[in-house]
Design a protein around this motif. Structure first.
Motif, short mmCIF file in Angstrom:
data_model
loop_
_atom_site.label_atom_id
_atom_site.label_comp_id
_atom_site.label_asym_id
_atom_site.label_seq_id
_atom_site.Cartn_x
_atom_site.Cartn_y
_atom_site.Cartn_z
N ALA A 73 -41.25 -28.93 1.73
CA ALA A 73 -42.31 -28.28 2.28
C ALA A 73 -43.38 -29.48 2.56
CB ALA A 73 -42.78 -27.01 1.33
N LEU A 82 -41.80 -28.48 12.03
CA LEU A 82 -41.93 -26.88 11.39
C LEU A 82 -41.85 -26.05 12.46
CD1 LEU A 82 -42.97 -25.60 8.86
CD2 LEU A 82 -45.00 -25.89 9.17
N ASN A 136 -45.23 -30.75 5.76
CA ASN A 136 -46.66 -30.75 6.20
C ASN A 136 -47.08 -31.84 6.97
OD1 ASN A 136 -49.51 -29.61 5.55
ND2 ASN A 136 -49.61 -31.10 4.23
N PHE A 196 -51.83 -25.05 10.11
CA PHE A 196 -50.76 -24.72 10.81
C PHE A 196 -51.04 -23.23 10.73
CE2 PHE A 196 -49.04 -28.03 8.36
CZ PHE A 196 -48.82 -28.93 9.39
N CYS A 220 -48.27 -26.41 2.92
CA CYS A 220 -48.77 -26.72 4.13
C CYS A 220 -50.34 -26.40 4.33
CB CYS A 220 -47.90 -26.09 5.31
SG CYS A 220 -45.99 -26.61 5.35
N SER A 221 -50.88 -27.33 4.89
CA SER A 221 -52.41 -27.15 5.17
C SER A 221 -52.75 -26.18 6.15
CB SER A 221 -53.03 -28.71 5.68
OG SER A 221 -52.09 -29.04 6.96
N PRO A 260 -45.58 -31.99 11.41
CA PRO A 260 -45.56 -30.67 11.52
C PRO A 260 -44.77 -30.31 12.83
CG PRO A 260 -47.62 -31.69 12.08
CD PRO A 260 -46.83 -32.69 11.22
N LEU A 265 -43.40 -23.09 1.83
CA LEU A 265 -44.34 -23.85 3.03
C LEU A 265 -45.80 -23.34 2.95
CD1 LEU A 265 -41.64 -23.22 5.90
CD2 LEU A 265 -42.45 -25.29 4.71
#
Length: 377
Positions: free
Chosen positions: A246, A256, A250, A291, A287-288, A253, A283
């Motif tokens: 994950a 993803l 990140n 997204f 992830c930031s 992307p 995720l």
């Protein structure tokens, strides 16, 4: 000469003669009793003489380790797994060597064997072709052995470095994909999933040590995931691969976007749903906010809730799986709201109320329904 060096020397002679020796003959003739006997002899010898294997003096140590490697490569998994304790002790001993300079000297000395061990472990992770028809106790044994193999691969990452390990696994995966692509029919290709699954399982073992900057193996592996067949064992491992990497996703992307529908589709398969839910949660955790996973996952959770309300007795997603998705949505939304409040406090507070209503209301409705059913009973 240290006590026991003669025995290692004998093993070295066996290694020199193995092309025509009884051990090789047993392998060629698929003599299970013979293979098992030699495997136990070489493995127990290696375990007994581990201090000599790590000794600075050359006593044919490499030849003995090569013999155990040959045992690990025996096509009968039950026999090959006899060697797992040797590899645990071999790597543990090497990690504990002092000073560090001598430890690194031995790592370099056994580098060819360690690299081959990565390939051997990847092969040992392969599910048998009849996995779906095996009894539960046999499946438990397979899972236990796979856990031990994964530990050996993680140890290899610490000794060799994750880059060398992941490059080795990636090469094996690419070779297998090329082999499968050359098969005549699509039906044949779909049936040949076992080694691809073991390569992904091996990749998971490297995740703790892999840099987010890795750009040689993971891009092609992640691009492959959405194209995989729907075999539950393969899909489950692919889901766990997504979750394990994950943090890498990140940083990349573009990979993803096609993976998210793959995970959502996995929720419709009872065997794959738990792993898909875990991957979604991971995720959301790593992830930031760029997204905006929160809205997508919450929408997915709304669909799960609606399906359960419409068909409460036939829902394919159990409560634990549903909670994994909900926890993921909450993690992602929490990060989004933190950013929103920093930018615009009043609008952020309104968003909090809206999200709280979407999350809490279905839970409250189910509690009321459950209470009503209990009272009616």
């Amino acid at each position: 000469m240290p006590l026991g060096a003669g025995a290692i020397g004998i093993a070295g002679e066996q290694q020199q003669q193995q092309k025509n020796g009884p051990f090789q003959v047993a392998i060629q003739e698929q003599d299970e009793d013979g293979m098992r006997a030699y495997c136990r002899i070489f493995t127990e010898m290696g375990e007994s003489y581990m201090s000599l294997i790590m000794h600075h003096e050359d006593m044919n140590q490499k030849q003995l380790v090569d013999l155990v490697l040959a045992c690990s490569a025996i096509p009968n998994d039950e026999i090959a797994n006899i060697t797992l304790n040797f590899w645990y002790r071999f790597i543990t001993w090497m990690e504990d060597l002092e000073p560090y300079e001598y430890r690194q000297l031995q790592v370099d000395n056994f580098m060819p064997q360690l690299v081959r061990l990565v390939s051997t472990c990847t092969n040992l992770l392969r599910y048998p072709s009849d996995i779906d028809s095996l009894p539960d106790d046999r499946i438990d044994d397979i899972r236990r052995n796979r856990f031990a193999v994964c530990e050996a691969l993680e140890d290899c990452c610490r000794l060799l470095g994750a880059r060398d390990v992941i490059n080795n696994i990636g090469a094996l995966l690419q070779t297998e994909i090329t082999r499968i692509s050359a098969l005549n029919t699509q039906e044949e290709q779909l049936q040949q999933w076992h080694y691809i699954e073991s390569c992904f399982k091996a990749l998971i073992c490297t995740s703790r040590y892999t840099s987010p900057d890795e750009n040689r193996i993971l891009p092609s592996a992640m691009s492959l995931i959405p194209t995989l067949t729907t075999v539950s064992h393969l899909r489950t491992t692919a889901n766990f691969t997504v979750g394990a990497f994950a943090m890498w996703l990140n940083a990349h992307p573009d990979h993803l976007t096609p993976i998210l529908p793959f995970l959502a589709q996995g929720l419709s398969d009872p065997k794959c749903a738990p792993s898909a839910a875990v991957a979604i949660k991971q995720l959301c955790e790593f992830c930031s906010t760029q997204f905006s996973l929160g809205d997508s996952v919450l929408q997915l959770y709304d669909g799960i809730v609606s399906a359960r309300q419409e068909q409460p007795d036939s829902s394919i997603i159990d409560l634990q799986t549903e909670l994994e998705v909900l926890q993921g949505a909450c993690k992602a939304i929490s990060k989004q709201l933190e950013e929103a409040v920093k930018v615009n406090p009043s609008q952020g507070n309104d968003s909090i109320s809206s999200y709280m209503s979407r999350i809490v209301e279905p839970i409250g409705n189910r509690l009321v329904q459950h209470a009503s059913n209990h009272c009616a009973a």
